[in-house]
Design a protein around this motif. Sequence first.
Motif, PDB file in Angstrom:
ATOM      1  N   GLU A   1     -13.094  -4.191 -10.719  1.00  0.00           N
ATOM      2  CA  GLU A   1     -12.374  -4.855  -9.628  1.00  0.00           C
ATOM      3  C   GLU A   1     -13.339  -5.347  -8.555  1.00  0.00           C
ATOM      4  N   LEU A   2     -14.362  -4.556  -8.277  1.00  0.00           N
ATOM      5  CA  LEU A   2     -15.367  -4.947  -7.289  1.00  0.00           C
ATOM      6  C   LEU A   2     -16.106  -6.203  -7.732  1.00  0.00           C
ATOM      7  N   ALA A   3     -16.463  -6.281  -8.999  1.00  0.00           N
ATOM      8  CA  ALA A   3     -17.163  -7.462  -9.505  1.00  0.00           C
ATOM      9  C   ALA A   3     -16.304  -8.720  -9.330  1.00  0.00           C
ATOM     10  N   ILE A   4     -15.036  -8.619  -9.637  1.00  0.00           N
ATOM     11  CA  ILE A   4     -14.133  -9.766  -9.473  1.00  0.00           C
ATOM     12  C   ILE A   4     -14.042 -10.153  -7.997  1.00  0.00           C
ATOM     13  N   SER A   5     -13.933  -9.176  -7.131  1.00  0.00           N
ATOM     14  CA  SER A   5     -13.859  -9.452  -5.694  1.00  0.00           C
ATOM     15  C   SER A   5     -15.132 -10.119  -5.186  1.00  0.00           C
TER      16      SER A   5
ATOM     17  N   SER B   1     -13.241 -10.068   5.164  1.00  0.00           N
ATOM     18  CA  SER B   1     -13.738 -10.086   3.785  1.00  0.00           C
ATOM     19  C   SER B   1     -14.815  -9.028   3.580  1.00  0.00           C
ATOM     20  N   ALA B   2     -15.704  -8.914   4.546  1.00  0.00           N
ATOM     21  CA  ALA B   2     -16.770  -7.910   4.455  1.00  0.00           C
ATOM     22  C   ALA B   2     -16.176  -6.507   4.457  1.00  0.00           C
ATOM     23  N   LYS B   3     -15.172  -6.295   5.300  1.00  0.00           N
ATOM     24  CA  LYS B   3     -14.534  -4.977   5.363  1.00  0.00           C
ATOM     25  C   LYS B   3     -13.855  -4.641   4.038  1.00  0.00           C
ATOM     26  N   ASP B   4     -13.157  -5.623   3.445  1.00  0.00           N
ATOM     27  CA  ASP B   4     -12.498  -5.399   2.156  1.00  0.00           C
ATOM     28  C   ASP B   4     -13.515  -5.067   1.064  1.00  0.00           C
TER      29      ASP B   4
END
Length: 117
Positions: free
Chosen positions: A15-19, A93-96
């Motif tokens: 999920e992190l890679a997709i984000s 975006s950075a926080k997410d």
Amino acid sequence: MRDHRKLDAFRFADELAISVYRATKSFPAEEQYGLTSQMRRSAVSVAANIVEGSARETEREYLRFLTIAFGSVRELGYLVSLARRLGYLDENSAKDLDTEHNRTAGSLGALIRAFQK
């Protein structure tokens, strides 16, 4: 052989890679081969090393790939911070991304500690 798809650490890393791919779409064109590429490579490296380690036969090899993945997730944490400070990521975006990064690092760290015992 282990099934990487059953690991929370893998699901979080995926999920992190997709984000990261989504977030870096808006980076300046001059960063295509710089920060954009580096962030994407480190994000994919986390999930890919979990997958590769899961396919290894020994616990020692598995642990080695998990620690490589952990290094990549920590690298990504720095790159997210850098992108924010350069103005390529807005605060939200950075926080997410940071939240996803911390969740992934925490899960991966717990998995590594479990295998080290």
